[in-house]
Each structure stands twice: as structure tokens, then as C-alpha cells.
Design a protein around this motif. Structure first.
Motif, PDB file in Angstrom:
ATOM      1  N   UNK A  25       0.886  -1.242   0.233  1.00 35.52           N
ATOM      2  CA  UNK A  25       0.103  -0.127  -0.167  1.00 35.52           C
ATOM      3  C   UNK A  25       0.791   1.275   0.028  1.00 35.52           C
ATOM      4  N   UNK A  26       2.151   1.246   0.619  1.00 36.76           N
ATOM      5  CA  UNK A  26       2.924   2.223   0.680  1.00 36.76           C
ATOM      6  C   UNK A  26       3.302   2.712  -0.794  1.00 36.76           C
ATOM      7  N   UNK A  27       3.560   1.477  -1.575  1.00 37.80           N
ATOM      8  CA  UNK A  27       4.027   1.608  -2.901  1.00 37.80           C
ATOM      9  C   UNK A  27       2.774   2.278  -3.764  1.00 37.80           C
ATOM     10  N   UNK A  28       1.582   1.706  -3.699  1.00 33.43           N
ATOM     11  CA  UNK A  28       0.357   2.064  -4.290  1.00 33.43           C
ATOM     12  C   UNK A  28      -0.061   3.178  -4.176  1.00 33.43           C
ATOM     13  N   UNK A  29       0.147   3.789  -3.066  1.00 35.55           N
ATOM     14  CA  UNK A  29      -0.475   5.207  -2.840  1.00 35.55           C
ATOM     15  C   UNK A  29       0.789   6.087  -2.479  1.00 35.55           C
ATOM     16  N   UNK A  30       2.054   5.831  -3.073  1.00 37.12           N
ATOM     17  CA  UNK A  30       2.995   6.842  -2.700  1.00 37.12           C
ATOM     18  C   UNK A  30       2.746   7.957  -3.182  1.00 37.12           C
ATOM     19  N   UNK A  31       2.339   8.287  -4.391  1.00 40.43           N
ATOM     20  CA  UNK A  31       2.246   9.679  -4.805  1.00 40.43           C
ATOM     21  C   UNK A  31       1.249  10.392  -3.987  1.00 40.43           C
ATOM     22  N   UNK A  32       0.365   9.831  -3.129  1.00 37.42           N
ATOM     23  CA  UNK A  32      -0.358  10.996  -2.338  1.00 37.42           C
ATOM     24  C   UNK A  32       0.233  10.944  -0.937  1.00 37.42           C
ATOM     25  N   UNK A  33       0.928   9.904  -0.702  1.00 40.74           N
ATOM     26  CA  UNK A  33       1.433   9.789   0.838  1.00 40.74           C
ATOM     27  C   UNK A  33       2.421  10.979   0.859  1.00 40.74           C
ATOM     28  N   UNK A  34       3.423  11.120  -0.296  1.00 41.85           N
ATOM     29  CA  UNK A  34       4.331  12.020  -0.082  1.00 41.85           C
ATOM     30  C   UNK A  34       3.790  13.161  -0.208  1.00 41.85           C
ATOM     31  N   UNK A  35       2.806  13.731  -0.340  1.00 45.28           N
ATOM     32  CA  UNK A  35       2.300  15.219  -0.359  1.00 45.28           C
ATOM     33  C   UNK A  35       2.534  15.573   1.287  1.00 45.28           C
ATOM     34  N   UNK A  36       2.864  16.724   1.387  1.00 44.24           N
ATOM     35  CA  UNK A  36       3.006  17.256   2.776  1.00 44.24           C
ATOM     36  C   UNK A  36       1.759  17.316   3.511  1.00 44.24           C
ATOM     37  N   UNK A  37       0.596  17.570   2.803  1.00 41.23           N
ATOM     38  CA  UNK A  37      -0.535  17.552   3.286  1.00 41.23           C
ATOM     39  C   UNK A  37      -1.419  16.362   3.632  1.00 41.23           C
ATOM     40  N   UNK A  38      -0.725  15.142   3.071  1.00 41.26           N
ATOM     41  CA  UNK A  38      -1.344  13.991   3.318  1.00 41.26           C
ATOM     42  C   UNK A  38      -0.287  12.882   4.195  1.00 41.26           C
ATOM     43  N   UNK A  84      -8.061   7.426   5.150  1.00 40.85           N
ATOM     44  CA  UNK A  84      -8.972   6.873   3.975  1.00 40.85           C
ATOM     45  C   UNK A  84      -9.307   5.421   4.035  1.00 40.85           C
ATOM     46  N   UNK A  85      -8.291   4.640   4.314  1.00 36.15           N
ATOM     47  CA  UNK A  85      -8.230   3.253   4.440  1.00 36.15           C
ATOM     48  C   UNK A  85      -9.337   2.723   5.452  1.00 36.15           C
ATOM     49  N   UNK A  86      -9.565   3.236   6.496  1.00 36.57           N
ATOM     50  CA  UNK A  86     -10.503   3.375   7.537  1.00 36.57           C
ATOM     51  C   UNK A  86     -12.030   3.752   7.108  1.00 36.57           C
ATOM     52  N   UNK A  87     -12.006   4.752   6.327  1.00 35.91           N
ATOM     53  CA  UNK A  87     -13.428   5.384   6.040  1.00 35.91           C
ATOM     54  C   UNK A  87     -14.491   4.549   5.026  1.00 35.91           C
ATOM     55  N   UNK A  88     -15.719   4.729   5.258  1.00 35.01           N
ATOM     56  CA  UNK A  88     -16.607   4.334   4.545  1.00 35.01           C
ATOM     57  C   UNK A  88     -17.576   5.375   3.832  1.00 35.01           C
ATOM     58  N   UNK A  89     -17.540   5.324   2.664  1.00 37.45           N
ATOM     59  CA  UNK A  89     -18.191   6.226   1.754  1.00 37.45           C
ATOM     60  C   UNK A  89     -19.307   5.779   1.092  1.00 37.45           C
ATOM     61  N   UNK A  90     -20.575   6.368   0.934  1.00 38.35           N
ATOM     62  CA  UNK A  90     -21.599   5.958   0.246  1.00 38.35           C
ATOM     63  C   UNK A  90     -21.764   6.978  -1.069  1.00 38.35           C
ATOM     64  N   UNK A 103     -12.026   7.537  -5.694  1.00 39.45           N
ATOM     65  CA  UNK A 103     -12.040   7.114  -4.442  1.00 39.45           C
ATOM     66  C   UNK A 103     -11.562   5.945  -4.176  1.00 39.45           C
ATOM     67  N   UNK A 104     -11.921   4.759  -5.161  1.00 42.51           N
ATOM     68  CA  UNK A 104     -11.375   3.630  -5.195  1.00 42.51           C
ATOM     69  C   UNK A 104      -9.766   3.543  -5.134  1.00 42.51           C
ATOM     70  N   UNK A 105      -9.591   4.398  -6.261  1.00 46.52           N
ATOM     71  CA  UNK A 105      -7.977   4.493  -6.494  1.00 46.52           C
ATOM     72  C   UNK A 105      -7.082   4.983  -5.388  1.00 46.52           C
ATOM     73  N   UNK A 106      -7.966   6.043  -4.606  1.00 44.01           N
ATOM     74  CA  UNK A 106      -7.264   6.461  -3.718  1.00 44.01           C
ATOM     75  C   UNK A 106      -7.136   5.683  -2.319  1.00 44.01           C
ATOM     76  N   UNK A 107      -7.881   4.636  -2.213  1.00 43.90           N
ATOM     77  CA  UNK A 107      -7.570   3.737  -1.375  1.00 43.90           C
ATOM     78  C   UNK A 107      -8.960   3.842  -0.061  1.00 43.90           C
ATOM     79  N   UNK A 108      -9.977   4.417  -0.397  1.00 41.27           N
ATOM     80  CA  UNK A 108     -10.934   4.484   0.532  1.00 41.27           C
ATOM     81  C   UNK A 108     -11.487   3.132   0.891  1.00 41.27           C
ATOM     82  N   UNK A 109     -11.594   2.594   2.149  1.00 44.47           N
ATOM     83  CA  UNK A 109     -11.616   1.224   2.703  1.00 44.47           C
ATOM     84  C   UNK A 109     -12.656   0.649   2.391  1.00 44.47           C
TER      85      UNK A 109
END
Length: 254
Positions: A6-19, A27-33, A48-54
Motif C-alpha cells: 500500500x505504501x507503494x500503491x499510494x506513494x504519490x499521495x502519501x508523499x504530499x506534505x498535506x497527506x 482513507x483506508x478506514x473510511x466508509x463512503x456511500x 475514491x477507489x483508486x485513492x484507497x477508500x476502505x
């Protein structure tokens, strides 16, 4: 803890200082309808799926028609006459098999929403039905569930969000009073340009990710209006006016 994959999959948003990893864990623990899997719901759910919403709850009672393919980017020609919710779940599962996806082949009635909205952390209104939008607004306000609402007609789009966990939050009805007369203007009756739906639906998913990560929202209590013909965005902030329901807030923060 975030896994190595997951660190590799979401690396481009994890490296953002805001994230960072803390936001990714949220995001991984979130539930979205996502209510409505048409021109708005397709890009919103895809990001949302690509970003790793759980966990994604996909709600749509319609089957795919040939005319939908001009703007509903999750679907292919061989999906015609199949339930959108089931096809969308299959497509999104192929994009990210590590999240949980729950499809509901169901029109989102107020009674159904009252039963299911409390199971999620955020609702995205991606419908083109004013009556359902008002139902989503009422249920989310009563249950203190944040909601991000969007619509597009022709070349014009609108986006607004409300965080009903905040005491005294305004709601959709404060902007657009609820009336008994149901509006019939939608993509089927007035037409729409596909990329405008893609832009607004993507903005909807962006606001969802920001809300879940604890970042400020540009659409919070503010109507963002997009004009595709000129590529202009305008902001319309709500004044002190409140609808009858928000004058005495019913929502209790969870």
C-alpha cells in the motif's frame, strides 16, 4: 499500519506534505456511500477507489442504457442492460481489489437512506433528481453524516458540501428550498456535456478525500459553480439565512 504494498500503491499521495501516512490510514478506514452511478458517480467512485477508500457503498437502481455511454466512464458497450451498481462494483474491484465494495441495486428512498446512511462516514450525492437530493440532505442532517452534493446540466455544474458533524451547519435546503413540485430537468431531458460531469465529479471526489483526511474544503457551506463553456469557477457563500430545519439544528455530532 500501512503495508509495504500500500505504501507503494499510494506513494504519490502519501508523499504530499498535506497527506502522509496518517491521512492514508484515515482513507483506508473510511466508509463512503456514493448515491447515483451516472456521469458524476462514475469519476467520483473511480478516484475514491483508486485513492484507497476502505469501503465504498454504491447505490443505483438503474440499468445501463446506450445513451449513458457518452458520459458514464465506468461502463462499456457490453454492459448495456446490466445493473449499474453491480457493473460499477466489478469495475472498481478490478481497479483496486484491496478495498471493500458493497453494491445496492436500489433507488435511494428516504426510508432506505435512513436505515443505511448511519453506516458510513460520508455520503456523495451524485444524482440528478431533486427529490432524492432533498431526501439525502434531510437524512444526513438528522444523522450528522457529512454530505458532498453535485449536479451538472448542459455546460453548468454545481458543487457544495456540508459537514453535519458541526453544530449549526447549514444544509442544501438553505440554498435551495424544498418544494412539493418535483423538477424534471436532468441529463435525460435537457442534455449535458460529458467532460463537465468528469470535472465536477472529480472535484467531488477531491473534496471527499480532503474531508476524510482532515483538510479544509473549498466547497464547505459554499456553492461552487462551474461554467464549462468558459472554464470559470464562481463561489457563492451562504449568508445568515437558514431553512426551518437548520434554524433549530436536529443533528447531534457523533
Amino acid at each position: 499500519m500501512i503495508s509495504h504494498k500500500d505504501r507503494i500503491r499510494y506513494s504519490r499521495q502519501i508523499m504530499l506534505p498535506q497527506m502522509g501516512e496518517a491521512a492514508q490510514e484515515k482513507l483506508a478506514s473510511a466508509r463512503v456511500m456514493v448515491v447515483g452511478l451516472g456521469g458524476l458517480g462514475c469519476p467520483a467512485a473511480l478516484y475514491l477507489a483508486s485513492a484507497g477508500i476502505g469501503e465504498l457503498h454504491l447505490v443505483d437502481g438503474d440499468t445501463l442504457a446506450l445513451s449513458n455511454l457518452q458520459r458514464q466512464i465506468l461502463y462499456k458497450s457490453n454492459h448495456i442492460h446490466k445493473p449499474k451498481a453491480l457493473v460499477a462494483a466489478q469495475q472498481l474491484g478490478a481497479v483496486n481489489p484491496h478495498i471493500r465494495i458493497l453494491p445496492y441495486v436500489k433507488k435511494a428512498s428516504e426510508a432506505w437512506l435512513s436505515e443505511h446512511a448511519s453506516r458510513v462516514d460520508l455520503v456523495l450525492d451524485c444524482t440528478d433528481n431533486q427529490r432524492i437530493r432533498q431526501s439525502i440532505n434531510r437524512v444526513c442532517r438528522e444523522m450528522a453524516v457529512p454530505v458532498i452534493m453535485a449536479s451538472v446540466q448542459g455546460f453548468s455544474g454545481q458543487l457544495v458540501s456540508f459537514d453535519f458533524r458541526r453544530k449549526g451547519s447549514p444544509c442544501y435546503t438553505c440554498f435551495f428550498p424544498d418544494t412539493e413540485q418535483e423538477r424534471v430537468d436532468n441529463c435525460e431531458t435537457s442534455g449535458v456535456i460529458g467532460p463537465a460531469l468528469g470535472i465536477v465529479g472529480s472535484a467531488q471526489s477531491l473534496e471527499a478525500i480532503k474531508l476524510l483526511a482532515g483538510l479544509p474544503l473549498g466547497s464547505l457551506d459554499t456553492l461552487q459553480v462551474f461554467e464549462a463553456e468558459t472554464l470559470d469557477w464562481r463561489r457563492l457563500s451562504l449568508g445568515k439565512e437558514r431553512c426551518a430545519g437548520c434554524a433549530e439544528p436536529m443533528a447531534i455530532a457523533r
